[in-house]
Design a protein around this motif. Sequence first.
Motif, PDB file in Angstrom:
ATOM      1  N   THR A  38      37.839 -45.288  39.309  1.00 25.93           N
ATOM      2  CA  THR A  38      37.552 -46.203  38.287  1.00 25.93           C
ATOM      3  C   THR A  38      38.776 -46.012  36.875  1.00 25.93           C
ATOM      4  N   TYR A  39      39.426 -44.936  36.999  1.00 27.81           N
ATOM      5  CA  TYR A  39      40.241 -44.471  35.886  1.00 27.81           C
ATOM      6  C   TYR A  39      41.763 -44.188  36.491  1.00 27.81           C
ATOM      7  N   PRO A  40      42.380 -45.231  37.140  1.00 26.08           N
ATOM      8  CA  PRO A  40      43.690 -44.967  37.787  1.00 26.08           C
ATOM      9  C   PRO A  40      44.735 -44.845  36.621  1.00 26.08           C
ATOM     10  N   GLU A  41      45.832 -44.011  36.861  1.00 25.34           N
ATOM     11  CA  GLU A  41      46.889 -43.752  36.058  1.00 25.34           C
ATOM     12  C   GLU A  41      48.054 -43.676  36.928  1.00 25.34           C
ATOM     13  N   VAL A  42      49.214 -44.377  36.355  1.00 28.25           N
ATOM     14  CA  VAL A  42      50.332 -44.734  37.102  1.00 28.25           C
ATOM     15  C   VAL A  42      51.429 -43.542  36.897  1.00 28.25           C
ATOM     16  N   LEU A  43      52.395 -43.220  37.792  1.00 28.66           N
ATOM     17  CA  LEU A  43      53.352 -42.585  37.791  1.00 28.66           C
ATOM     18  C   LEU A  43      53.046 -40.988  37.451  1.00 28.66           C
ATOM     19  N   PHE A  44      53.797 -40.720  36.113  1.00 29.21           N
ATOM     20  CA  PHE A  44      53.660 -39.606  35.412  1.00 29.21           C
ATOM     21  C   PHE A  44      52.525 -39.283  34.533  1.00 29.21           C
ATOM     22  N   LEU A  82      49.215 -27.490  50.995  1.00 30.69           N
ATOM     23  CA  LEU A  82      48.742 -28.548  51.095  1.00 30.69           C
ATOM     24  C   LEU A  82      48.754 -29.554  50.139  1.00 30.69           C
ATOM     25  N   ARG A  83      49.424 -30.940  50.286  1.00 30.47           N
ATOM     26  CA  ARG A  83      49.809 -31.767  49.106  1.00 30.47           C
ATOM     27  C   ARG A  83      48.928 -32.844  49.191  1.00 30.47           C
ATOM     28  N   ALA A  84      48.558 -33.542  48.252  1.00 32.09           N
ATOM     29  CA  ALA A  84      47.828 -34.714  47.953  1.00 32.09           C
ATOM     30  C   ALA A  84      48.520 -35.465  46.761  1.00 32.09           C
ATOM     31  N   ASP A  85      48.727 -36.951  46.701  1.00 37.77           N
ATOM     32  CA  ASP A  85      49.304 -37.506  45.574  1.00 37.77           C
ATOM     33  C   ASP A  85      48.078 -37.959  44.690  1.00 37.77           C
ATOM     34  N   MET A  86      48.373 -38.229  43.644  1.00 36.30           N
ATOM     35  CA  MET A  86      47.241 -38.542  42.623  1.00 36.30           C
ATOM     36  C   MET A  86      47.582 -39.939  41.889  1.00 36.30           C
ATOM     37  N   ASP A  87      48.614 -40.551  41.962  1.00 35.42           N
ATOM     38  CA  ASP A  87      49.042 -41.720  40.980  1.00 35.42           C
ATOM     39  C   ASP A  87      48.479 -43.170  41.679  1.00 35.42           C
ATOM     40  N   ALA A  88      48.492 -43.887  40.637  1.00 31.98           N
ATOM     41  CA  ALA A  88      48.137 -45.236  41.061  1.00 31.98           C
ATOM     42  C   ALA A  88      49.129 -46.271  41.232  1.00 31.98           C
ATOM     43  N   ALA A 111      46.277 -51.445  36.276  1.00 34.93           N
ATOM     44  CA  ALA A 111      46.388 -50.336  37.149  1.00 34.93           C
ATOM     45  C   ALA A 111      45.273 -50.224  38.216  1.00 34.93           C
ATOM     46  N   MET A 112      45.611 -49.866  39.454  1.00 37.87           N
ATOM     47  CA  MET A 112      44.582 -49.768  40.604  1.00 37.87           C
ATOM     48  C   MET A 112      45.232 -48.602  41.624  1.00 37.87           C
ATOM     49  N   HIS A 113      44.164 -48.053  42.212  1.00 40.10           N
ATOM     50  CA  HIS A 113      44.414 -47.189  43.257  1.00 40.10           C
ATOM     51  C   HIS A 113      44.380 -47.976  44.302  1.00 40.10           C
ATOM     52  N   ALA A 114      45.330 -48.457  44.716  1.00 42.81           N
ATOM     53  CA  ALA A 114      45.783 -49.797  45.747  1.00 42.81           C
ATOM     54  C   ALA A 114      46.443 -49.086  46.914  1.00 42.81           C
ATOM     55  N   CYS A 115      46.426 -47.665  47.150  1.00 40.79           N
ATOM     56  CA  CYS A 115      47.147 -47.112  47.978  1.00 40.79           C
ATOM     57  C   CYS A 115      46.060 -46.068  48.650  1.00 40.79           C
ATOM     58  N   VAL A 122      46.752 -19.943  50.506  1.00 42.30           N
ATOM     59  CA  VAL A 122      47.026 -21.472  50.628  1.00 42.30           C
ATOM     60  C   VAL A 122      47.269 -22.038  49.076  1.00 42.30           C
ATOM     61  N   ALA A 123      48.451 -22.776  48.895  1.00 44.72           N
ATOM     62  CA  ALA A 123      48.491 -23.813  47.858  1.00 44.72           C
ATOM     63  C   ALA A 123      48.168 -25.034  47.992  1.00 44.72           C
ATOM     64  N   VAL A 124      47.160 -25.455  47.032  1.00 41.14           N
ATOM     65  CA  VAL A 124      46.713 -26.848  47.089  1.00 41.14           C
ATOM     66  C   VAL A 124      47.438 -27.695  46.084  1.00 41.14           C
ATOM     67  N   ILE A 125      48.536 -28.575  46.485  1.00 47.28           N
ATOM     68  CA  ILE A 125      49.213 -29.234  45.584  1.00 47.28           C
ATOM     69  C   ILE A 125      48.954 -30.684  45.115  1.00 47.28           C
ATOM     70  N   PHE A 126      48.676 -31.093  43.789  1.00 44.23           N
ATOM     71  CA  PHE A 126      48.252 -32.410  43.504  1.00 44.23           C
ATOM     72  C   PHE A 126      49.538 -32.925  42.718  1.00 44.23           C
ATOM     73  N   GLN A 127      50.090 -33.972  43.325  1.00 40.22           N
ATOM     74  CA  GLN A 127      51.511 -34.433  42.948  1.00 40.22           C
ATOM     75  C   GLN A 127      51.202 -35.669  42.198  1.00 40.22           C
ATOM     76  N   PRO A 128      51.943 -36.079  41.007  1.00 38.30           N
ATOM     77  CA  PRO A 128      51.975 -37.249  40.417  1.00 38.30           C
ATOM     78  C   PRO A 128      53.152 -38.229  40.881  1.00 38.30           C
ATOM     79  N   ALA A 129      53.225 -39.552  40.482  1.00 38.01           N
ATOM     80  CA  ALA A 129      54.439 -40.329  40.709  1.00 38.01           C
ATOM     81  C   ALA A 129      54.735 -40.423  42.250  1.00 38.01           C
TER      82      ALA A 129
END
Length: 387
Positions: free
Chosen positions: A23-29, A76-82, A100-104, A130-137
């Motif tokens: 509902t609240y997508p954010e792009v890049l950084f 473990l890595r996940a990406d967060m950006d829209a 902006a949209m979570h289209a991916c 374990v390091a859980v990694i949440f990545q922007p952009a």
Amino acid sequence: MPVKNRLAELHPQITEWRRDIHTYPEVLFETHRTSALVAEKLRAFGCDEVVEGIGRTGVVGVIRGKSQTSGKVVGLRADMDALPITEQTGLPYASQNEGAMHACGHDGHTAMLLGAAQYLAETRNFDGTVAVIFQPAEEGGGGGREMCNDGMMERFGIQEIYGMHNWPGVPVGQFAIRPGAFFAATDLFEITIEGKGGHAAKPHETVDSTVAAAHVVTAMQSIASRNADPISQLVVSVTSFETSSKAFNVIPQRVHLKGTVRTLSNEMRDLAETRIKAICTSVAEAFGARADINYVRNYPVMVNHEEQTQFAADVATAVSGKCDDAPLVMGGEDFAFMLEERPGAYILVGNGDTAAVHHPEYNFNDEAIPAGCSWWAEIVERRMPAA
């Protein structure tokens, strides 16, 4: 082992997280709300350490197992950006952030890794960290590169790293992977063709930059068809053609071209850059114009490591009963930067029969959540079995 019971129980809760992020997508950084939500939940789960601001807006949570005798650390890595796309799904939880949209499906990736983190923090049934990694952009900003440049691997002692992406067309909850080159290098180019502008009725008094640029575009298509080995993968796409004039009766002074090159080997990458520069320069000169070329090497080829790929496939088979061979993908993925620094693997999880990623009607399939969460949890428990 099939989907973990605890993660099946958490499915409704993880779905709620995913839809909130959607509902609240954010792009890049600019993932400020998403990053804060992730950090808040990781602290609530009882992670031993939660660090914000890595790679500008990235978040890393550290979870230590019941024992530490192995000395192993898995990331473990996940990406967060829209994406900067206007959503057209009509969903009740559709984007509230205009343009902006979570289209991916990065909303799904983030939610699934949060679910795995909650499970791992509760059970700690592993020997190591374990390091859980949440990545922007990831979508063009190179957030993976920024997190690596911030010293993430060294700071947390990460020895191996694993990532996941949903994939429309693969049955929900099933997996696909391949060793070696997997996602393409995504280079960018900008070309300015400088001529001599003038009146369209007197072309002989000008150096027509439009004609020169048109021949440049056509000639560049010969790189893949006539310079590259036919069994190699190479894409050269001109995606923008813009002149300095908007009038019907003016031959423009200059034309600006933009585009992208996709390759799966350094050899093809070097070939494409060399040929683009040579073609643009020589073709422009043939028409009396000049070419200025800016070629940028962007994301490198994403290469899965052999041993870790086999391990990831075995875990996927244990979770879903099947792991297929994935196709080569000419899209880019900045997890490539992390795989350049540490051995690891990247896997696809099925999103079912849905719209393609980057489409305004795409939506992550929440039915994939239990399988995705279980894969991440099993990666940890099988790679660092409890002592």
